[in-house]
Design a protein around this motif. Structure first.
Motif, PDB file in Angstrom:
ATOM      1  N   ASN A 101       0.805  -1.227   0.000  1.00 25.26           N
ATOM      2  CA  ASN A 101       0.000   0.000   0.000  1.00 25.26           C
ATOM      3  C   ASN A 101       0.827   1.260   0.000  1.00 25.26           C
ATOM      4  O   ASN A 101       0.504   2.232  -0.665  1.00 25.26           O
ATOM      5  N   VAL A 479       2.255  -1.774  -8.618  1.00 22.41           N
ATOM      6  CA  VAL A 479       1.650  -2.748  -9.526  1.00 22.41           C
ATOM      7  C   VAL A 479       0.500  -2.125 -10.312  1.00 22.41           C
ATOM      8  O   VAL A 479       0.263  -2.455 -11.473  1.00 22.41           O
TER       9      VAL A 479
ATOM     10  N   GLU B 804      -6.843  -6.647 -17.014  1.00 18.09           N
ATOM     11  CA  GLU B 804      -7.242  -7.246 -15.750  1.00 18.09           C
ATOM     12  C   GLU B 804      -7.677  -6.148 -14.794  1.00 18.09           C
ATOM     13  O   GLU B 804      -7.249  -5.000 -14.908  1.00 18.09           O
ATOM     14  N   ARG B 806      -7.751  -5.746 -10.726  1.00 16.45           N
ATOM     15  CA  ARG B 806      -7.410  -6.349  -9.436  1.00 16.45           C
ATOM     16  C   ARG B 806      -8.205  -5.644  -8.351  1.00 16.45           C
ATOM     17  O   ARG B 806      -8.379  -4.428  -8.401  1.00 16.45           O
ATOM     18  N   LEU B 812      -6.378  -3.297   1.303  1.00 12.47           N
ATOM     19  CA  LEU B 812      -5.108  -3.720   1.873  1.00 12.47           C
ATOM     20  C   LEU B 812      -4.541  -4.993   1.260  1.00 12.47           C
ATOM     21  O   LEU B 812      -3.344  -5.150   1.151  1.00 12.47           O
ATOM     22  N   THR B 814      -4.758  -7.554  -1.981  1.00 17.72           N
ATOM     23  CA  THR B 814      -5.318  -7.810  -3.303  1.00 17.72           C
ATOM     24  C   THR B 814      -5.662  -9.285  -3.417  1.00 17.72           C
ATOM     25  O   THR B 814      -4.779 -10.131  -3.444  1.00 17.72           O
ATOM     26  N   PRO B 872      14.872 -13.531  -6.863  1.00 15.30           N
ATOM     27  CA  PRO B 872      14.108 -12.287  -6.688  1.00 15.30           C
ATOM     28  C   PRO B 872      12.896 -12.555  -5.792  1.00 15.30           C
ATOM     29  O   PRO B 872      12.338 -13.653  -5.803  1.00 15.30           O
ATOM     30  N   ILE B 874       9.343 -12.903  -4.297  1.00  9.20           N
ATOM     31  CA  ILE B 874       8.031 -13.227  -4.874  1.00  9.20           C
ATOM     32  C   ILE B 874       7.102 -12.052  -4.624  1.00  9.20           C
ATOM     33  O   ILE B 874       7.120 -11.456  -3.547  1.00  9.20           O
ATOM     34  N   ASN B 875       6.301 -11.703  -5.598  1.00 13.34           N
ATOM     35  CA  ASN B 875       5.227 -10.767  -5.292  1.00 13.34           C
ATOM     36  C   ASN B 875       4.024 -11.026  -6.177  1.00 13.34           C
ATOM     37  O   ASN B 875       4.122 -11.606  -7.254  1.00 13.34           O
ATOM     38  N   THR B 876       2.868 -10.589  -5.665  1.00 11.54           N
ATOM     39  CA  THR B 876       1.615 -10.882  -6.333  1.00 11.54           C
ATOM     40  C   THR B 876       1.557 -10.274  -7.721  1.00 11.54           C
ATOM     41  O   THR B 876       0.940 -10.829  -8.626  1.00 11.54           O
ATOM     42  N   ALA B 877       2.172  -9.106  -7.852  1.00 13.07           N
ATOM     43  CA  ALA B 877       2.075  -8.406  -9.127  1.00 13.07           C
ATOM     44  C   ALA B 877       2.598  -9.279 -10.255  1.00 13.07           C
ATOM     45  O   ALA B 877       1.941  -9.464 -11.273  1.00 13.07           O
ATOM     46  N   PHE B 966       0.828 -11.580   1.319  1.00 15.91           N
ATOM     47  CA  PHE B 966       0.075 -11.641   0.071  1.00 15.91           C
ATOM     48  C   PHE B 966      -0.571 -13.021  -0.002  1.00 15.91           C
ATOM     49  O   PHE B 966      -0.067 -13.982   0.576  1.00 15.91           O
TER      50      PHE B 966
END
Lengths: 492, 1055
Positions: A101, A479, B804, B806, B812, B814, B872, B874-877, B966
Motif C-alpha cells: 500500500n 503494480v 485485468e 485487481r 489492503l 489484493t 528475486p 516473490i510478489n503478487t504483481a 500476500f
C-alpha cells in the motif's frame, strides 16, 4: 354512466401527464460540488484552486506526513512499536513490494496533485487567453499563480524520484525515472506513457522551478502566507535541494548565493527575510510562524492529514504505532550532547526515547515541514566544500550557525577538519541531528550513494543493511501503474 | 410539488407521440363498449367435496366482469348478473377454482374440490397479477408463511434455498447484515448486481442503512406481514421494470384482509443464538511453547513467559469468552384482519428484540402496518397501505477484514497469556491498545482490548421509516381498470459512534463522538390502464399501458467532537472540549420518468404471446443518453389444453405441460451515481482557507448498461399435479457494462477510475425446480421442494487496454482478479506447493515456474529451491495467478415438510458446490508474529528435517510464509457445502377449544436455524463474504465473524 365516462377520460389524461419530465429533476445539478464550467468564473474560485493544489500536496500520503515518515523510518534512527503493515512496518524493514500500500498510495497521491496542477494550469491559461480571467486578475497575480503551480509540480516530481528511482549521481540519471505527465488528464484517454529517465525528470523539475522563479511573488502579505505559499525564496531554496541531490555542487552554491549572505547572521538577503530561529524548539511550536520555515503545510483540527498519517502519530509517544529512537551505543541519540536543544526535544516514555517535535496526537495540528532555512545553510556549506574540494571558513561558519544555535558549546574551528571527508561526516551528522523526523535522512543517504544501515529492532529481529546496489535501495513501481499503463516497466 | 402545472414541464416529443397513441387507445376502449344491459338473478349453494359441508366466503364472479358475490355462512349465494353473462367463476382459497357455464339456468349449486397441489395460484407480476399457468416468464413464488417463523431479521435472509436461480449469501453472522442476493448470477462488474425490491408496487430503499452498527434496510418490512414474494428472473417477467430489471426483481406483497369473520393471529418466538465452528486456538501453555520455539528458530532466545493474575494463578484467557455470547431473542407479531363486501382491512403490530452472538450487538424493531381496500361503488375502489417501522441496532465494531478493533479478529488474534484487566482491576491498555503485561511481549500490542472496547464503546443506528401507498381505481366498463398509485418511502436515520478515551480507537482523540443524520425521501407515482377481454370466442386479450415517475432525494449531515470532558459523558450531546473537523453533509437526488405497456393474448389458453415495452429516463446518465428503450417478448404453448393430450389417456398422467421461450432487453442503473456523468470540483480546506479542486472526471457519454436475456423453459405436472416441475435454460448477455475503468495512477484522475460503457459478460445456466406431494392422506402428508441451479459466468470483454482488474479487500490485500475468459472476481494468489520437508520452508512458485523458498530470518530471504542461490522476491504483481473461481457451479435448496395428525416437521437444506473460498483468516491464525495460532499450527508445524506438513518452520515475526503478506494458494480452499438451514417440529391443538373461545388453532413449535454445515472448508463457514456484495471481490473470508446458530421456541395462535 356518462359521468363515469367523463371522469375516466379526465383521469386518463391526468395519468398520462405524469410521464412528462420536469427538466430540473431530469437534469439535476449537484449542490455540494461545482461544475468544471464555472470554476474559473471569479477570482475567489481561482484563488481557491491555488489553495486546492497545496491542499492536495499536503495529503497524508505525501507531504502531510507519510513522505517524511518513510524517509526517516527506512533508515537507522527508529524502531517501531507495532508490526502493523498499515503503519510503515514494511518500509521500516525493507519488505515493500510493488503491491504494498505504501508504494501504491504515495504514487497515487503525488500524481493526483500533479494532475490537479496540470488541470489548473490549462484551465487558468484558457481563462486568461480568452480574456475572462483578465477581468478579475492582474498580470502579477496570474504570474504568481502559475509560479506556485509549477513549483508544486516540481516538488512532486522530485519526491517521486526520491522514492521510486535510482539516485541521479549513480549513472548521471540514465536509469528509469517516472512518467512525466505535463498535460491535464480528464478523460479515459492516455493511460499509456513510458517512463522518462531520471535525467529527463530532473530537467523538467529544473525547468519548472526556473520558469517559476521570475514569475513568483517576492513575498506574500502575511507571515503565515509566506510559510504556506510559494514565493521566490521558496523556489530558490528548493533548487538548492534539487541540485544537491544531483551533486551539481556549483549550482547549489550559485542558487544559495542568491539569498544567503556571505557572513553571519545568515538572514536572507532578498525576498522574505528567512533566518534561523534562535530557539530550536520554537520552530515546531504553535503557531508555526517562525521565519526559519520556508515552506511548511498548515494543519488544523478541522483539516489535517488524518490518523495513521500525521507526524505525531509516528514520532509522538502515544499512538501505539509510534516509532521510538535507537539509543544504544553508536546511535545518533547516544552521540548527542545532553545540552543540545535537539536532544532536549526528546522524552522517555516506558523506557523508550521519543521525539517531541510533533506533539498533537489528539487534534493533529503539527505542521509538517517541507524545507527550512537551516537546510539551505547546510546545503550551501556542503556544496562550497564539495565544489572547491577544500574546507573553508565560510563553510564552517554556515555549519556553526546551525550547530551552535542548538548546542552553543559545539562550535567547530576550521582546524577541526583534518580532511574534506571529516567535514562531510560532520555535515551529515549535523543534518541527521537537525532534521530528525523531517524526512531528510534517507534522501541524504541516497544522494551520496551510502548504504542504508541495518538495525536491531526491539522484538522484531534484525534488519540487514541495504547497499546502494540492492534492489531494495529504492521502491518498486506500483503494480497498479504496471497494470494499467502498458508502457510502464518495472525498474528493479 | 405541482405535478399538474404544464408550464413547468418540458415535454419530450417522443412522449407527446406516445401519449397521443395511448390516449386514442384508451378512448377507443372506453367508447367501444357503451352497451347497457339487462340483468338476471342467479342463486345456489357452494359445498366442499371432502365433507359435503357448505362453504362460506366463496368468491363468485361473472367471467370477464367485476360483477360478483360472496357465499354466506350457509354456503348460499344470490346475485344479479347481466343477461349477457355466460360463465360464473367460483374461487376460494385452498380450493380449485371452477368455471360453470350458465346455459340459461338460474340455480347453480357447485361442489368445490380441495386444491391439494396449489394448482390455481395467483401470481403477482409487474403491475398486475396472473394465474400461475398463464405466465410465460420465469417467476418463482415464495409464500410468506414459509418464512414467518424463521428467526431472522429480514425476509431476504429467509429466502436461502427457496427458489431456483436465487442465491442468498449471508456475509457473516453479524446481526441484521444485508445478505448478498444474486438472481441468476453476477450481472454486472462495477455496478451493482442487487435486484430491485418492490413492496406493494413501490420500489424501496435497499442495502445497509447503518454505519458500524449494520442495519439491513429490508428488515423494515416485518416478515410476518408478507403474503407472498415473487421473484422475476427472465426478461419477459422483468421487462416492465425496464432500466432496473437487469438483476431481477423481487416483488413483495403484504397481506390483505379476507373473510367475513375478523381474524386475529399471534405469532411469537423466543430463543437464543450462538456462534458455531469457531477456530480451535492454542492455550497458554501451547502458545508459550510454540512462540518461544519461533523465537529460538530466529536466534532470539525464548523471551516469553506466563505471569500471574491477582489470585496468583498464571493468566490463561479464552478470548472468545469476551467476544461471543448466547444471545437471547424474542419476536412477537399480532395481526387483525377481515372484510365486509365493500371493505377489507389488515392491521398488524410487531416487536422483535434480538441479541446477537457477539456481545453488545442487538437489534430491536417496532412496527405497525395497516392495509385497507374499499369499494366506493361498483366503479370506484380505493386502497391504502401505511407501514411504520422503528429499527434500532447497537453494536461493537464487528468489522471483517483488518480493523484492529474487529470483534471476530480479536477473538483469535490475541495471545492467551494476557488478559483484559490488570491485577489492580484496571483495563489492560497501553497507548490505546492491549498491553503485553510483562510476559515478554511488546509493552503495547496495538490491537484493541475487546473487554474494554466492548464495554465502553458504542455504535448505534436508528431508523424511522414510513412506507405508504394510496391508490384509486376506476372500472368504467367491464374489464377496463384505470388505476393510480402514489407511494412514499421515507427513511430517516441516525448513526452514532462513541469511543471512550480509555483505549481503542478513541484513545488518540481523548474520546470521540460522531453523529450522522440522514433523510432519504422517495415518492413513486404510477398510473396504469389495464384492459382484459375475450375478443372473439377463444381469443383472450390483455392490454396494459402506464406511466411512472419516481424521485428520490437524500440529505445528510454529520459532526464529530473529541476530548470528552468527563468519563460520565458517552454521547455527542454530552460535554466535550473540542469540535473535530468541519461538520459535513451530503445531498443527492435522482429521478425516473417512464412509459410502459404490455399486451398479452392467448388463443383458447393454448397459445400465448406477450410483449412488453418500457421507455425509461434516469437523471444520473449523461445529458444525451438519459432515456433507454427496454422490452421483451415471450411465447408459450400449453400442450395440456390440446385435445391430443387432454383428450387422450396421456392427460391422466400429464396434467400440465407447457413450453415457453422469451427474449428481452433490460437495463441496469444500480450503482450509477446521481452525478456520474459530470465533471466536478469539490471544495475543502487548506489550513483555514477554502479550496477548490478537480474531484470527479465524469463521462459525458455515460448510458445504460444493457442485458439481453434469453430464456427457454418447460413446465409440467404429473399425476394430477402431484409432481410439478419447472426446467429453464437461460442465457444472459450483458453489454455496455458500466465499468469504473481503472486509469493509470500516474494520470492522477480522481479515484483512478472513470465510469464508461465498456466490456461485456454473460451468465448462462439451467434451473430445475420440483415440487412433489409425496403423500397426501388425511393423517399424513409429505411434500418436498427441490431446486437446483447450474450457473456459468464469463467475462468476455473489458475496457480497451485493460487486461485485468485487481480488487483488494479493505484496500489492503489484493485478493481478486477479473480477466477476460474467466468468471468475474477470480481468486488471485501466488502458487505454493506445501513445505519443503528438508528445510521446513514454504515452497513458492514464481511466474517462470521456479520453486523458491522463503526464510524470514535470513538476510537473503528468497532462494531457489534447486540450488539455494538468491532469488528475486516473490510478489503478487508478477507471480500471482487467477487461481480459482469463487462462484458456485451449482447451488440450491431442498425443503421437506411432513405433517402427521397434529404434528408437523420441516427440514430445509441449502447447498452450493464447485466453488473456492480464499480462507484469509487461515493466514491470520498461522501468522508467526505474536498473534495466537490454531492448535493445528502447534501440532503440525515443521520441526525436523523430513517432516511432511503444510505449515512451515515457525520463525518469530514471519508474516510471509503463511500468507499474511500476500495471498497464497495454500489458503484457497474448496467451499462445497450442504447446510441444514432449519429443522422444526410443531404440534397443533385443533378443535379442542370450547366454541365460545373462538380459537381456531394453536401451534407450538421448536426450531433450529443454521443447525449445522457439512463441508471440508477449514474456516468458520464457506458461506461468507468479507467484501459483502462486491461483484469484483467475492469469496473472501478475512477475519470474518462466523455464522450464528439459533434455537427458538414459538407459538402461532389464530382466533
Amino acid at each position: 354512466m356518462k359521468n363515469i365516462l367523463k371522469g375516466s377520460i379526465i383521469f386518463t389524461l391526468i395519468l398520462l401527464l405524469n410521464g412528462c419530465t420536469k427538466d430540473e429533476w431530469m437534469n439535476p445539478a449537484p449542490v455540494t460540488s461545482l461544475s468544471d464550467l464555472t470554476v474559473f468564473d471569479t477570482k475567489d474560485r481561482v484563488v481557491a484552486q491555488v489553495n486546492g493544489m497545496y491542499s492536495s500536496l499536503k495529503s497524508g500520503q505525501h507531504l502531510g506526513g507519510r513522505f517524511q515518515v518513510y524517509n526517516d523510518v527506512r533508515c537507522d534512527n527508529f524502531i517501531p512499536n507495532s508490526s502493523n503493515l498499515v503503519t510503515c512496518f514494511a518500509t521500516w524493514n525493507h519488505t515493500v513490494i510493488s503491491s504494498t500500500n505504501e508504494v501504491q498510495n504515495m504514487w497515487g497521491a503525488v500524481y493526483s496533485t500533479i494532475n490537479v496542477v496540470n488541470v489548473f494550469l490549462e484551465g487558468l491559461k484558457d481563462a486568461w487567453d480568452s480574456g475572462k480571467a483578465k477581468a478579475f486578475l492582474t498580470q502579477a497575480e496570474y504570474d504568481q499563480f502559475v509560479s506556485e503551480a509549477l513549483t508544486i509540480r516540481a516538488i512532486c516530481y522530485f519526491d517521486l524520484l526520491q522514492m521510486y528511482s535510482k539516485p541521479y549521481h549513480m549513472d548521471n540519471g540514465a536509469s528509469q525515472g517516472v512518467p512525466l505527465r505535463l498535460t491535464a488528464n480528464k478523460s479515459a484517454a492516455g493511460n499509456d506513457l513510458a517512463p522518462s529517465t531520471v535525467a529527463e525528470v530532473y530537467t523538467q523539475i529544473l525547468k519548472d522551478l526556473n520558469d517559476a522563479e521570475p514569475l513568483a511573488a517576492t513575498a506574500h502579505s502575511s507571515t503565515s502566507l509566506n510559510i504556506t505559499r510559494v514565493h521566490k525564496n521558496t523556489i530558490i531554496a528548493y533548487k538548492t535541494r534539487v541540485y544537491l541531490h544531483m551533486q551539481d555542487w556549483a549550482q547549489v552554491v550559485t542558487e544559495s548565493g542568491k539569498i544567503v549572505p556571505a557572513s553571519a547572521p545568515f538572514t536572507a538577503s532578498s525576498g522574505v527575510a528567512h533566518t534561523l530561529n534562535p530557539n530550536y524548539a520554537n520552530i515546531f511550536a504553535t503557531p508555526n510562524a517562525s521565519a526559519e520555515s520556508i515552506f511548511s503545510l498548515p494543519m488544523t483540527s478541522s483539516n489535517n492529514a488524518g490518523t495513521q498519517n500525521h507526524l505525531a502519530h509516528y514520532f509522538g509517544s502515544g499512538s501505539g504505532e509510534s516509532f521510538y529512537l535507537v539509543s544504544g551505543a553508536g546511535s545518533l541519540v547516544a552521540s548527542m550532547n545532553a545540552a543540545d536543544a535537539r536532544r532536549v526535544m526528546m522524552e522517555t516514555v516506558g523506557g523508550q526515547i521519543y521525539l517531541t517535535k510533533y506533539r498533537d496526537q489528539t487534534t493533529r495540528t503539527d505542521n509538517p515541514p517541507v524545507i527550512r532555512w537551516a537546510e539551505v545553510l547546510l546545503n550551501r556549506a556542503e556544496a562550497i566544500v564539495r565544489s572547491g574540494s577544500a574546507v573553508t571558513q565560510g563553510a564552517v561558519d554556515l555549519l556553526n550557525a546551525v550547530r551552535t544555535r542548538s548546542y552553543a558549546a559545539g562550535t567547530y574551528a576550521l582546524g577541526d577538519f583534518a580532511s574534506v571527508a571529516a567535514f562531510y561526516d560532520a555535515i551529515l551528522l549535523e543534518r541527521n541531528m537537525e532534521f530528525l523526523g523531517e524526512g531528510i535522512r534517507n534522501m541524504d543517504l541516497m544522494r551520496l550513494g551510502l548504504s542504508i544501515p541495518g538495525k536491531v529492532g526491539g522484538s522484531f529481529g534484525t534488519v540487514a543493511a541495504i547497499p546502494s546496489t540492492s534492489e531494495s535501495y529504492y521502491w518498486p513501481v506500483p503494480v497498479s501503474e504496471l497494470t494499467y499503463n502498458s508502457l510502464m516497466t518495472p525498474d528493479n | 410539488m405541482n405535478i399538474l402545472a404544464p408550464a413547468i414541464y418540458t415535454i419530450n416529443l417522443n412522449f407527446l407521440f406516445m401519449k397521443r397513441i395511448l390516449l386514442l387507445f384508451s378512448l377507443l376502449l372506453i367508447t367501444g363498449s357503451l352497451v347497457m344491459a339487462q340483468t338476471v338473478m342467479i342463486s345456489g349453494t357452494v359445498t366442499g367435496s371432502e365433507d359435503g359441508l357448505p362453504l362460506p366466503g366463496v368468491n363468485i364472479t361473472v367471467k370477464g366482469t367485476t360483477v360478483g358475490a360472496i357465499s354466506g355462512s350457509d354456503g348460499k349465494y344470490s346475485m344479479s348478473v347481466p343477461a349477457s353473462a355466460q360463465t360464473l367463476i367460483f374461487s376460494f382459497i385452498g380450493f380449485v377454482t371452477q368455471e360453470v357455464p350458465l346455459s340459461g339456468k338460474t340455480t347453480i349449486d357447485v361442489v368445490l374440490r380441495q386444491d391439494l397441489y396449489n394448482v390455481d395460484e395467483v401470481v403477482v407480476v409487474a403491475y398486475g397479477t396472473q394465474q400461475k399457468r398463464d405466465i410465460a416468464g420465469a417467476v418463482s413464488t415464495v409464500r410468506g408463511d414459509d418464512i414467518r417463523s424463521v428467526p431472522v431479521q429480514s425476509f431476504d435472509q429467509a429466502l436461502q434455498g427457496k427458489a431456483s436461480g436465487v442465491s442468498i449469501t449471508m456475509p457473516n453472522g453479524v446481526l441484521n447484515n444485508p445478505p448478498v442476493i444474486r438472481i441468476r448470477g453476477f450481472n454486472s462488474i462495477t455496478s451493482s448486481s442487487n435486484p430491485l425490491i418492490v413492496v406493494d408496487g413501490v420500489p424501496i430503499f435497499t442495502g445497509n442503512i447503518g454505519g458500524t452498527a449494520i442495519q439491513n434496510s429490508l428488515a423494515d418490512v416485518n416478515p410476518s406481514d408478507i403474503e407472498s414474494m415473487e421473484i422475476l428472473k427472465d426478461a419477459s417477467a422483468t421487462a416492465l421494470y425496464g432500466s432496473r430489471a437487469a438483476n431481477g426483481v423481487i416483488i413483495i406483497t403484504t397481506k390483505r384482509g379476507a373473510g367475513a369473520r375478523t381474524k386475529v393471529t399471534y405469532d411469537g418466538y423466543a430463543g437464543w443464538t450462538e456462534p458455531f465452528r469457531l477456530f480451535d486456538m492454542m492455550n497458554a501453555a501451547q502458545y508459550l511453547e510454540h512462540k518461544n520455539l519461533a523465537y529460538t528458530n530466529a536466534g532470539l532466545g525464548a523471551p516469553l513467559h506466563q505471569v500471574d493474575d491477582a489470585n496468583g494463578v498464571p493468566i490463561e484467557t479464552n478470548w472468545p469468552d469476551y467476544i461471543y455470547q448466547k444471545g437471547f431473542q424474542q419476536n412477537h407479531a399480532i395481526t387483525v384482519s377481515g372484510s365486509s363486501p365493500s371493505t377489507s382491512y389488515f392491521m398488524s403490530v410487531g416487536f422483535t428484540d434480538q441479541d446477537g452472538m457477539i456481545q453488545n450487538n442487538f437489534y430491536q424493531r417496532k412496527n405497525a402496518r395497516m392495509n385497507v381496500d374499499h369499494k366506493v361503488n361498483k366503479y370506484i375502489s380505493l386502497g391504502a397501505n401505511v407501514a411504520y417501522t422503528n429499527g434500532y441496532t447497537e453494536s461493537p465494531n464487528t468489522g471483517s477484514s483488518f480493523a484492529t478493533s474487529g470483534a471476530a479478529r480479536l477473538a483469535f488474534v490475541l495471545p492467551p497469556i494476557i488478559g483484559p484487566k490488570l491485577n489492580d482491576g484496571s483495563w489492560n491498555v497501553v497507548s490505546g491498545g492491549i498491553g503485553g503485561m510483562g510476559t515478554g511481549l511488546a509493552a503495547g500490542l496495538g490491537y484493541h482490548n475487546p473487554g474494554q472496547i466492548f464495554e465502553t464503546n458504542k455504535h448505534t443506528t436508528e431508523s424511522d421509516r414510513i412506507m405508504a401507498t394510496i391508490s384509486g381505481s376506476i372500472t368504467p366498463i367491464t374489464g377496463l381498470v384505470l388505476k393510480t398509485v402514489y407511494g412514499i418511502d421515507n427513511l430517516a436515520r441516525e448513526t452514532t459512534t462513541f469511543w471512550s478515551p480509555v483505549g481503542g480507537d478513541g484513545f488518540s482523540y481523548s474520546g470521540y463522538a460522531y453523529n450522522w443524520t440522514g433523510k432519504d425521501n422517495r415518492w413513486t407515482w404510477t398510473n396504469t390502464i389495464n384492459y382484459n377481454t375475450t375478443l372473439v370466442e377463444k381469443l383472450n386479450l390483455g392490454v396494459l399501458a402506464g406511466a411512472e415517475q419516481q424521485r428520490t432525494v437524500g440529505r445528510s449531515w454529520n459532526a464529530a467532537k473529541t476530548g470528552v470532558s468527563d468519563p460520565f459523558f458517552t454521547t455527542y450531546a454530552g460535554s466535550w472540549t473540542t469540535g473535530y473537523g468541519v461538520p459535513g453533509g451530503g445531498y443527492g437526488e435522482n429521478f425516473y420518468a417512464s412509459y410502459f405497456g404490455r399486451v398479452n393474448a392467448n388463443w383458447s389458453r393454448k397459445y400465448y404471446i406477450e410483449g412488453s415495452y418500457r421507455r425509461d429516463g434516469y437523471s444520473g446518465l449523461s445529458k444525451d443518453n438519459k432515456f433507454g428503450n427496454f422490452g421483451g417478448v415471450s411465447l408459450m404453448w400449453n400442450l395440456s389444453n390440446e385435445s391430443f393430450i387432454s383428450g387422450s389417456g396421456l392427460g391422466e398422467l400429464l396434467s400440465d405441460i407447457r413450453l415457453k421461450a422469451s427474449y428481452g432487453r433490460v437495463g441496469n442503473m444500480f450503482g450509477i451515481g446521481n452525478y456520474s456523468s459530470l465533471f466536478l470540483y469539490t471544495s475543502s480546506l487548506y489550513g483555514a482557507v477554502p479550496t477548490l479542486y478537480f474531484s470527479q472526471a465524469g463521462n459525458s457519454d455515460l448510458q445504460w448498461e444493457t442485458s439481453d436475456k434469453y430464456d427457454a423453459g418447460l413446465s409440467f405436472g404429473i399425476l394430477n399435479d402431484k409432481l410439478q416441475a419447472d426446467i429453464n435454460y437461460f442465457y444472459n448477455d450483458v453489454n455496455q457494462l458500466i465499468l469504473n475503468v481503472p486509469q493509470s495512477p500516474s494520470k492522477g484522475i480522481p479515484g483512478n477510475s472513470i465510469p464508461a460503457n465498456v466490456g461485456s459478460m454473460y451468465n448462462t445456466g439451467f434451473e430445475f425446480s420440483l415440487r412433489s406431494f409425496n403423500i397426501t392422506t388425511t393423517n399424513l402428508s409429505w411434500t418436498t421442494n427441490f431446486n437446483i441451479t447450474w450457473l456459468k459466468n464469463e467475462v468476455t470483454e473489458l475496457a480497451p487496454g485493460v487486461v485485468e482488474i485487481r480488487t483488494a479487500t479493505a484496500d489492503l490485500e489484493t485478493t481478486n482478479i477479473t480477466v477476460v475468459g474467466k468468471p468475474v472476481g477470480n481468486l488471485l494468489a501466488v502458487e505454493t506447493r506445501g513445505v519443503d520437508p528438508q528445510t521446513g520452508r514454504r515452497i513458492y512458485v514464481n511466474a517462470a515456474g521456479d520453486e523458491i523458498l522463503y526464510s524470514h530470518e535470513n538476510a537473503s530471504k528468497w532462494t531457489y529451491r534447486s540450488d539455494g542461490s538468491v532469488a528475486p522476491a516473490i510478489n503478487t504483481a508478477a507471480d500471482g495467478k487467477p487461481w480459482a473461481s469463487p462462484l458456485p457451479k451449482f447451488y440450491g435448496g431442498i425443503d421437506n415438510n411432513l405433517t402427521y395428525k397434529d404434528f408437523d416437521f420441516a427440514l430445509n437444506l441449502t447447498y452450493a458446490f464447485g466453488f473456492y473460498v480464499y480462507a484469509g483468516s487461515k493466514a491470520g491464525i498461522r501468522d508467526q508474529r505474536w498473534w495466537n495460532n490454531s492448535v493445528e499450527v502447534y501440532e503440525t508445524a515443521w520441526k525436523n528435517p523430513g517432516d511432511i506438513t503444510n505449515i512451515p518452520k515457525p520463525v518469530i515475526n514471519d508474516n510471509v510464509s503463511n500468507g499474511s503478506s500476500f495471498p497464497i494458494t495454500e489458503n484457497i480452499e474448496k467451499g462445497d457445502y450442504l447446510k441444514v438451514r432449519t429443522i422444526s417440529l410443531g404440534y397443533s391443538f385443533n378443535n379442542i377449544w370450547p366454541e365460545g373461545m373462538n380459537i381456531e388453532k394453536i401451534r407450538l413449535y421448536a426450531q433450529v436455524f443454521n443447525a449445522f454445515v457439512l463441508t471440508k472448508y477449514s474456516g468458520s463457514d464457506p458461506e461468507v463474504s468479507t467484501n459483502t456484495d462486491s461483484n469484483l471481490a467475492p469469496g473472501v473470508d478475512r477475519n470474518t465473524a462466523p455464522q450464528a446458530r439459533t434455537y427458538s421456541f414459538g407459538v402461532n395462535v389464530s382466533f
